[in-house]
Design a protein around this motif. Structure first.
Motif, short mmCIF file in Angstrom:
data_model
loop_
_atom_site.label_atom_id
_atom_site.label_comp_id
_atom_site.label_asym_id
_atom_site.label_seq_id
_atom_site.Cartn_x
_atom_site.Cartn_y
_atom_site.Cartn_z
N UNK A 29 0.82 -1.22 0.00
CA UNK A 29 0.00 0.00 0.00
C UNK A 29 0.85 1.27 0.00
N UNK A 30 2.16 1.13 -0.18
CA UNK A 30 3.02 2.31 -0.18
C UNK A 30 2.59 3.35 -1.23
N UNK A 31 2.15 2.94 -2.44
CA UNK A 31 1.69 3.95 -3.40
C UNK A 31 0.58 4.86 -2.84
N UNK A 32 -0.29 4.29 -1.99
CA UNK A 32 -1.37 5.11 -1.42
C UNK A 32 -0.77 6.17 -0.49
N UNK A 34 2.21 7.34 -0.75
CA UNK A 34 2.93 8.25 -1.64
C UNK A 34 1.99 9.31 -2.21
N UNK A 35 0.76 8.89 -2.55
CA UNK A 35 -0.23 9.83 -3.06
C UNK A 35 -0.50 10.92 -2.02
N UNK A 46 8.45 18.68 -4.36
CA UNK A 46 7.91 17.59 -5.16
C UNK A 46 8.93 17.13 -6.20
N UNK A 47 9.82 18.04 -6.61
CA UNK A 47 10.84 17.68 -7.60
C UNK A 47 12.22 17.52 -6.95
N UNK A 50 17.34 13.38 -4.04
CA UNK A 50 16.36 12.29 -3.99
C UNK A 50 15.03 12.74 -3.37
N UNK A 51 13.92 12.01 -3.72
CA UNK A 51 12.61 12.38 -3.17
C UNK A 51 12.57 12.17 -1.66
N UNK A 53 10.81 11.07 1.81
CA UNK A 53 9.81 10.07 2.18
C UNK A 53 8.72 10.66 3.08
#
Lengths: 281, 295
Positions: A29-32, A34-35, A46-47, A50-51, A53
């Protein structure tokens, strides 16, 4: 990995399995996550490379922006209108049908069920072409009614399949008593049967709502006026551009899906058991 | 007592939803067949009187290289999705079939991914696939699996794989749940007997779980096929079938013919191909669950 259930206490093996389980769910569920966190990032973070967390300078500016600049309120209202109407139509037709299927003793019930299951499998994006032409002839293009009528084809088959076993559980003897007391079929349905299936119907209603709330193809096809479009079309137009403001897209997506995730968390246990009992019977 | 009028009402209750499905799905399917043998343009869309072209639309399609690429992509998209959704679904289901604190609750949580609107999933994965600032490239680079950005959605060689991966993420939880239900129905005694005979975990899986799950697997494979064949929103948001049709599949292609090129006859003909396949798989699904008494 073993498919057998050990009978010993949970102990060390149990805790290890739990920890790995949490890691698996978290990873999945990490993508959720991330959203959501992308929505709280600033336009420079956002850019970041590294991104990050977790947002370092968490901000609500994306949410403010989408509500003031992007008509998100209007998109959400249209989604709600479509989802609630589709849910109402589906539950009325689905409950009556499921009740009838559980009471009529005839091969016709089998034929009806197979007909619905087969019709339900036709892909909506492929039905979009004839639907567009038919609703155009009916003069219903650019109405929410057209989207509701079309989306109900997707939810009704699902509702019938899942409501039928729920209605079948209500013993006929209960209704017989009502009939002896002079109740009509309609009264018996309303006063005896429906109160007993309320919870099951609620779960199917919630799932129907979620399906209609996220509907994209039919509004895209049947509505051309922007002020009628629901949120998925809005998000799509937001993403469709070559360059996307991802923190704002994710803010829009987060606002849009939060009700879905809340419904899911509230009804999780019932949704899980409802889905497993219906689909394979 | 049940009067004749009451019985009539019961039949009315049945006819309403079934009639609805026939009117709003059956009729469009038939209408689609009619359009697929006509020359339908924006000009004659409003009239019934359209030029009959026989199998012209179909002949044109089959001769079209683009259509053959789309069919090839669709076969790959559906096959890989069904196989991997079942494989991953089975692995997750078996893991959470172990008894440990929170197992059932955690298994249910996977379904959160499946509840999200597919269009949102497409948008979310498009962001994760972003070449320069995306999560996926960052993870791959930091664990040393790639050096330099991978252009997931603009490289025609890998875009189909990227789209398939996102759809597997979306579809697996539901498949996992259905397989879990099938596994739960396998009598415990079979495992105990196998254990007594000295069967290890792998042997118990091969000789008890798999054979007992055969009917469930077939039904689930049919459902997964039907669901994957309708994938549209997710791909539309991710890649729109591009670049140069490298991730284009039948539903998108039909939609593009009808609503971007206004070749409604061609769009209908593409739809017919899918309808035939979906119809056969749906019948197989119905047959499977009818014949499976143990479930």
């Amino acid at each position: 990995m073993s498919a057998t259930a050990p009978s010993e206490g949970f102990g060390l093996r149990g805790s290890t399995l739990t920890l790995i389980g949490i890691a698996l769910v978290g990873l999945y569920l990490f993508p959720v996550y991330w959203m959501y966190i992308s929505a709280f990032k600033t336009s420079s973070e956002i850019f970041a490379d590294p991104p990050t967390m977790f947002p370092e300078n968490g901000t609500l500016s994306s949410f403010v922006w989408i509500f003031t600049q992007e008509h998100v309120g209007r998109y959400l209202r249209n989604s709600l209108i479509i989802a609630v109407s589709t849910m109402a139509l589906t539950i009325v037709l689905g409950s009556l049908g499921a009740y009838a299927m559980s009471r009529i003793r005839s091969r016709a019930v089998d034929v009806a069920l197979v007909t619905v299951v087969v019709l339900q499998t036709f892909p909506e994006a492929l039905l979009a072409t004839p639907m567009f032409v038919i609703f155009r002839e009916l003069g219903l293009l650019n109405t929410h009614l057209a989207v509701v009528l079309a989306t109900t084809t997707k939810t009704l088959g699902f509702a019938l399949v899942f409501l039928r076993p729920i209605f079948a559980q209500v013993p006929f003897a209960l209704e017989e008593a009502a009939f002896i007391d002079g109740a009509s079929r309609l009264q018996s349905f309303r006063l005896v049967v429906f109160p007993m299936v309320r919870v099951g119907v609620l779960v199917v209603a919630a799932l129907t709502f979620v399906m209609a709330y996220g509907e994209f193809v039919y509004p895209l096809t049947l509505l051309t006026r922007a002020e009628l479009q629901p949120a998925p079309v809005g998000i799509y137009q937001f993403v469709g551009a070559e360059y996307a403001d991802w923190h704002r897209v994710m803010a829009f997506a987060s606002v849009f899906v939060t009700p879905v995730l809340l419904i899911f968390l509230l009804l999780q246990r019932r949704i899980v058991s409802g889905l497993t009992s219906g689909a394979l019977k | 007592m049940q009067t004749r009028r009451d019985a009539a009402i019961l039949w009315l209750f049945l006819i309403l939803p079934v009639g609805y499905m026939v009117a709003f799905v059956g009729y469009p399917v038939v209408y689609n067949l009619v359009m697929s043998v006509q020359d339908v343009t924006l000009g004659n869309l409003a009239t019934w009187d359209r030029p009959f072209v026989g199998l012209g639309n179909y002949v044109e399609l089959i001769a079209n290289e683009r259509f053959r690429l789309v069919v090839r992509n669709s076969v790959i998209f559906v096959t890989v999705n069904v196989v991997l959704q079942i494989a991953f679904g089975l692995a997750i289901a078996l893991y959470f079939e172990n008894r440990f604190p929170g197992a059932r609750y955690m298994r249910g949580l996977f379904l959160a991914a499946w509840m999200l609107p597919p269009l949102v999933i497409g948008a979310l994965w498009k962001w994760m696939y972003a070449a320069d600032y995306g999560l996926i490239n960052y993870v791959l680079e930091s664990i040393g699996l790639s050096d330099g950005p991978i252009y997931w959605l603009s490289n025609p060689d890998i875009v189909l794989a990227a789209v398939i991966a996102a759809n597997i993420w979306f579809g697996t939880p539901f498949i996992m749940l259905l397989l879990s239900a099938g596994i739960a129905n396998i009598p415990r005694e079979l495992y105990e007997a196998a254990s007594l005979d000295g069967a290890g975990a792998i042997q118990r899986f091969r000789f008890v779980t798999l054979p007992m799950l055969k009917a469930t697997l077939l039904a689930v494979a049919c459902l997964a096929t039907v669901y994957t064949m309708r994938a549209f929103d997710l791909i539309w948001a991710l890649s729109q079938g591009g670049p140069i049709d490298a991730s284009n599949v039948l539903p998108l292609y039909s939609y593009q013919l009808s609503f971007e090129q206004f070749r409604f006859g061609g769009g209908s003909a593409v739809a017919t191909f899918s309808f035939v396949v979906v119809f056969i798989v749906a019948l197989l699904y119905v047959r499977t669950i009818r014949h499976e008494k143990a479930m």
